[in-house]
Enzyme design. Structure first.
Site, PDB file in Angstrom:
ATOM      1  CB  SER A 173      -0.853  -0.002   1.272  1.00  0.00           C
ATOM      2  OG  SER A 173      -1.485   1.252   1.455  1.00  0.00           O
TER       3      SER A 173
ATOM      4  CE1 TYR B 140      -4.319  -1.918   5.151  1.00  0.00           C
ATOM      5  CE2 TYR B 140      -3.308   0.179   4.577  1.00  0.00           C
ATOM      6  CZ  TYR B 140      -3.944  -0.990   4.198  1.00  0.00           C
ATOM      7  OH  TYR B 140      -4.177  -1.246   2.872  1.00  0.00           O
TER       8      TYR B 140
END
Ligand code: NAD
Length: 250
Positions: free
Chosen positions: A142, A155
Site C-alpha cells: 500500500s 496497517y
C-alpha cells in the site's frame, strides 16, 4: 504466435480473491489464460465471485491466511487440484478503524498484523515450498508503506513489513528462479474504503489531490498482475510498483 503476456497453462492462487483488487487481478489472470484458485475466509463470497465470473472458471478454497496450517494445507490442496503452482498473489488484507496512538489496544494491533503481515509471510513461505521454477509471487502492499498513516498504525506497519518481506524473499528465491514483487495501490474503490468513499470531507480533501482526479478501480490492477506473473517480467524481482493515479508524486 503466443502473446508476450500469455499465461496459458499457468496455475495461480489469489488470497483474498473473492472481492476488490484481488478479484480483479484474478479475473485478469484468468483472461490471460491462467487457471485461478480464489482464497478467502468466507466460502459464500468465493462462491458468489465464481458464479458471477463463470467464464473465468475459478476454483475456490476457504483459507484464513492468518493461520499457518491452513495456508500450508491450502497450497498442498491447490497444487494437487491444479497440477502445480506458478503464480501467487498475496493480497488478503484488513484495515482497522481510525484510532489515536493512545487508543490502539494490543488486540487490535495484533489482529491487523496477523492478517496483513503474518498472513503475507505464511503465504510467501508456503508458496515458495510448492512453486515451480519460473514462478511469480505478487504481494499487495500500500502507499501506507511509504506515507505516514496517522491513526492507522498497525496497517502502515504491516504494509511496510510486506515490502521488507518482498525484498528479502526476492533475493533468496532468485536462486530458485522465483520472482517476488510488490504492488502499492493508492485510493481504490473497494469494500475496504467504503467509509471514505461515503465521506464527503474525504472526497473533497483527498480525491482532488489525485492527479487522475478519481478513485482507482479494482480493474486498474489487472494489467500489473498479468505483467508481473508473465515471463515478460522474467528479470524483474524485488520491486515495488505504485498504482495511485499520481497521488504519491503530487
Ligand atoms: P477488500 O476488503 O475487498 O479485499 C480484501 C480481501 O481479503 C477480502 O476478500 C477479505 O475477505 C480477504 N481477507 C481478509 N482477511 C483474510 C484472511 N485472514 N484470510 C483470507 N482472506 C482474507 O479490499 P481491497 O481494497 O480489495 O484489498 C485488497 C488488498 O489491497 C489489501 O491487502 C489492502 O490492504 C490493499 N490495499 C487496498 C487499498 C484501497 O484503497 N482499497 C489501498 C492500498 C492497499
Amino acid at each position: 504466435m503466443t502473446h508476450i503476456f500469455d499465461l496459458t497453462g499457468k496455475r495461480a492462487v489469489v488470497t483474498g480473491g473473492g472481492t476488490g483488487i484481488g478479484l480483479a487481478m484474478a479475473q485478469a489472470l484468468a483472461d490471460a489464460g491462467a487457471t485461478v484458485t480464489l482464497w478467502g475466509r468466507r466460502q459464500e463470497k468465493l462462491d458468489e465471485a465464481a458464479a458471477a465470473n463463470e467464464k473465468a472458471g475459478f476454483l475456490t478454497q476457504q483459507v484464513d491466511v492468518a493461520d499457518p496450517q491452513q495456508v500450508t494445507d491450502g497450497f498442498a490442496e491447490a497444487a494437487k487440484r491444479m497440477g502445480g503452482l506458478d503464480i501467487v498473489v498475496a493480497n488478503a488484507g484488513i484495515s482497522a478503524g481510525p484510532k489515536k496512538l493512545a487508543e490502539v489496544t494490543p488486540e487490535e494491533f495484533r489482529r491487523v498484523l496477523a492478517v496483513n503481515l503474518d498472513g503475507a509471510f505464511f503465504t510467501i513461505q508456503q508458496a515458495a515450498n510448492v512453486m515451480s521454477e519460473g514462478g511469480s509471487i505478487i504481494t499487495v502492499s500500500s502507499l501506507a508503506s511509504i506515507d505516514a498513516t496517522p491513526r492507522n498504525y498497525a496497517y502502515g506497519a504491516s504494509k511496510s513489513g510486506v515490502i521488507a518481506l518482498t525484498k528479502a524473499a526476492a533475493v533468496e528465491l532468485a536462486r530458485k528462479q522465483i520472482r517476488v514483487n510488490a504492488v502499492l495501490p493508492g485510493w481504490i474503490r473497494t469494500d475496504m474504503t467504503e467509509g471514505s468513499q461515503n465521506n464527503e470531507k474525504f472526497n473533497n480533501a483527498v480525491i482532488p489531490r489525485v492527479p487522475a482526479r478519481r478513485w482507482g478501480n479494482p480493474e486498474d490492477f489487472g494489467g500489473i498482475a498479468v505483467y508481473l506473473a508473465s515471463d515478460a517480467a522474467a528479470y524483474q524481482t524485488g520491486t515495488s510498483t505504485v498504482i495511485d493515479g499520481g497521488y504519491s508524486i503530487f
